[in-house]
Design an enzyme around this catalytic site. Structure first.
Site, PDB file in Angstrom:
ATOM      1  N   ASP A 104      -0.412  -4.128   8.121  1.00 52.07           N
ATOM      2  CA  ASP A 104      -0.305  -5.084   7.338  1.00 52.07           C
ATOM      3  C   ASP A 104       1.566  -5.437   7.474  1.00 52.07           C
ATOM      4  O   ASP A 104       2.163  -4.478   7.156  1.00 52.07           O
ATOM      5  CB  ASP A 104      -0.635  -4.694   5.942  1.00 52.07           C
ATOM      6  N   ASP A 206       0.605 -10.791   5.171  1.00 49.62           N
ATOM      7  CA  ASP A 206       0.327 -10.768   3.871  1.00 49.62           C
ATOM      8  C   ASP A 206       0.745 -12.472   3.239  1.00 49.62           C
ATOM      9  O   ASP A 206       1.844 -12.937   3.667  1.00 49.62           O
ATOM     10  CB  ASP A 206       0.883  -9.937   3.110  1.00 49.62           C
ATOM     11  N   GLU A 269      -3.181 -13.942   6.568  1.00 45.06           N
ATOM     12  CA  GLU A 269      -3.948 -14.218   5.363  1.00 45.06           C
ATOM     13  C   GLU A 269      -3.464 -15.497   4.685  1.00 45.06           C
ATOM     14  O   GLU A 269      -2.348 -15.844   4.152  1.00 45.06           O
ATOM     15  CB  GLU A 269      -3.518 -13.048   4.113  1.00 45.06           C
TER      16      GLU A 269
HETATM   17  C1  NOJ Z   1      -2.542 -10.187  -1.035  1.00 50.08           C
HETATM   18  C2  NOJ Z   1      -3.125  -8.955  -0.859  1.00 50.08           C
HETATM   19  O1  NOJ Z   1      -3.985  -8.925  -0.312  1.00 50.08           O
HETATM   20  C3  NOJ Z   1      -3.130  -8.419  -2.240  1.00 50.08           C
HETATM   21  O2  NOJ Z   1      -3.935  -7.296  -2.353  1.00 50.08           O
HETATM   22  C4  NOJ Z   1      -1.818  -8.534  -2.884  1.00 50.08           C
HETATM   23  O3  NOJ Z   1      -1.902  -8.267  -4.351  1.00 50.08           O
HETATM   24  C5  NOJ Z   1      -0.902  -9.713  -2.790  1.00 50.08           C
HETATM   25  N1  NOJ Z   1      -1.365 -10.498  -1.352  1.00 50.08           N
HETATM   26  C6  NOJ Z   1       0.546  -9.676  -2.962  1.00 50.08           C
HETATM   27  O4  NOJ Z   1       1.049  -9.039  -1.849  1.00 50.08           O
END
Ligand code: NOJ
Length: 460
Positions: A104, A206, A269
């Protein structure tokens, strides 16, 4: 239509991605929280399923305000998960088994405990000041504009030391980095190089669509479809805070960095409508290899809706862009809870026979369900800040159920989140020898997928 042979495909087009939430996979040091050694111990479970790509949610040093998505050192390992040596051993073990590792990467924001932010908040003249997003108060002393935090309240936090506000799309402990600053870019791209030099095979990026914000800091407009049952964040349309045109250039630059190495993968993401999502592939595929496709998570589970979403997505894909499908992750209610155990099997068939790369969230292969978390046991900051709206993510983050012993073979101590009540029935050990179990179902399905090329439709 050109038919391709298996050999013509890149590794990430042929394989299945398996997401591990490291706090909940396997604890080997008896603190009730999973660790790197635990993941290493359980690699054969993944390999035996026929899965060769592991994505691990953040394992870096972090105060854990957002359970690792608040990184205080991008090139370290949190002692809770182990040491850098443990990491190197895990990576070597993964590669020895012919598997790949995806980490990640959390570029949008760091932790407020990161040294960069500590320097930045010290004074307006600090060399790191512009590494984050600072603004003067509005004339009335309030926040500079109306931008809201995903986790509730204003996205601006006032900082007394310098009488300015800083921007945080998530928690105030997660200040957004200023990606318009070339030094930030350089430092953060070097982070990618650090892990790729070690041999890491790719990154799940992310909140990729958040990385650039409007240069003029314009107010977001109201969302005409907002209703009280939704998160207060949804009061606005995110016109000026996400999916800004410049973010696509940034993704292409990021891709150039991974292209310095052989066949490294970028998964983005991105929660956006399909037409906007596919822009993240770039022009002629020079952007993210796989902008995560969450359509199946977001729609009501109805045949007509599913068909429509598949047709729409396939229709929107740019030439030669490789599709991908996701059914769940650490931010979404578990599949078996969302659509029921029987439908979860149908969903697995769909996931594993649709054209493109599938991603499976740990525990789905045994049919894990959301676990009810009583209010006093809530850990997730989203539920704490915006209680009672069903936004909490603890229910889908509970420990992996390995066997029927006291703590489900996850740990020998009470785990950080409670176990599912029926873990004695739903666990790897129990399901292994039951040919009608969810685990056997996944195993057979994956074997079939790997054998019959037509199931994954390896054609473009
Ligand atoms: C997306 C992540 O998947 C989530 O778990 C997180 O809280 C937020 N981004 C902030 O990084």
């Amino acid at each position: 239509m050109i038919e391709k042979q298996l050999n013509d495909f890149l590794w990430w087009q042929k394989e299945i991605v398996y997401q591990i939430y490291p706090r909940s996979y396997k604890d080997t040091n008896g603190d009730g929280i999973g660790d790197l050694k635990g993941i290493r111990e359980k690699l054969d479970h993944i390999k035996d399923l026929g899965i060769n790509v592991v994505w691990i949610s953040p394992i870096y040093p972090s105060p854990m305000a957002d359970f690792g998505y608040d990184v205080s050192d991008y090139t370290g390992i949190h002692p809770m998960f182990g040491t850098m040596e443990d990491f190197d051993e895990l990576l070597a073990a993964i590669h020895d088994k012919g598997m790949k590792l995806i980490l990640d990467y959390v570029p949008n924001h760091s932790s407020s405990e990161h040294q960069w932010f500590k320097d930045s908040r010290r004074s307006k003249d600090d060399p790191k000041r512009d590494w984050y997003i600072w603004k003067d108060p509005a004339p009335d002393g309030g926040p500079p504009n109306n931008w809201l935090s995903v986790f509730g309240g204003s996205a601006w936090e006032y900082d007394e030391t310098t009488n300015q506000y800083y921007y945080h799309a998530f928690l105030k402990e997660q200040p957004d980095l200023n990606w318009r600053n070339p030094e930030v870019k350089k430092a953060m791209f070097d982070v990618l190089r650090f892990w790729m030099d070690k041999g890491v095979d790719g990154f799940r990026v992310d909140v990729m669509w958040h990385m650039i914000k409007d240069e003029q800091f314009r107010d977001n407009p109201p969302n005409p479809d907002y209703t009280e049952d939704k998160s207060p964040y949804d009061k606005h349309l995110q016109a000026y805070t996400t999916d800004q045109p410049e973010v696509l250039d940034l993704v292409k630059e990021m891709r150039k960095v991974t292209d310095e190495y052989d066949e490294r993968l970028i998964i983005g993401e991105i929660y956006l409508p399909v037409e906007q999502l596919v822009m993240y592939y770039g022009d002629n595929n020079n952007g993210a290899h796989l902008p995560f496709n969450f359509q199946l998570v977001l729609i009501p589970w109805k045949a007509a809706e599913i068909k429509a979403v598949i047709d729409k997505y396939e229709g929107a894909l740019p030439a030669e862009a490789w599709p991908n499908w996701v059914l769940g992750n650490h931010d979404q209610s578990r599949l078996a809870t969302r659509i029921g155990t029987e439908q979860a099997r149908n969903a697995a068939i769909l996931l594993l026979t649709l054209r493109g790369t599938p991603t499976i969230y740990y525990g789905e292969e045994i049919g894990m369900q959301d676990v009810h978390i009583p209010p006093e046991m809530v850990k997730d900051p989203q539920e704490k800040n915006i209680p009672g709206k069903g936004l909490g993510r603890d229910p889908e983050r509970t420990p992996m159920q390995w066997d029927s012993t006291e703590y489900a073979g996850f740990s020998d101590k009470e785990p950080w989140l409670p176990l599912m009540e029926n873990y004695k029935k739903i666990n790897v050990e129990q399901e292994k020898d039951d040919e009608n179990s969810m685990l056997s179902f996944y195993q057979k399905l994956i074997a079939l997928r790997q054998k019959e090329l037509s199931f994954s439709n390896w054609k473009i």
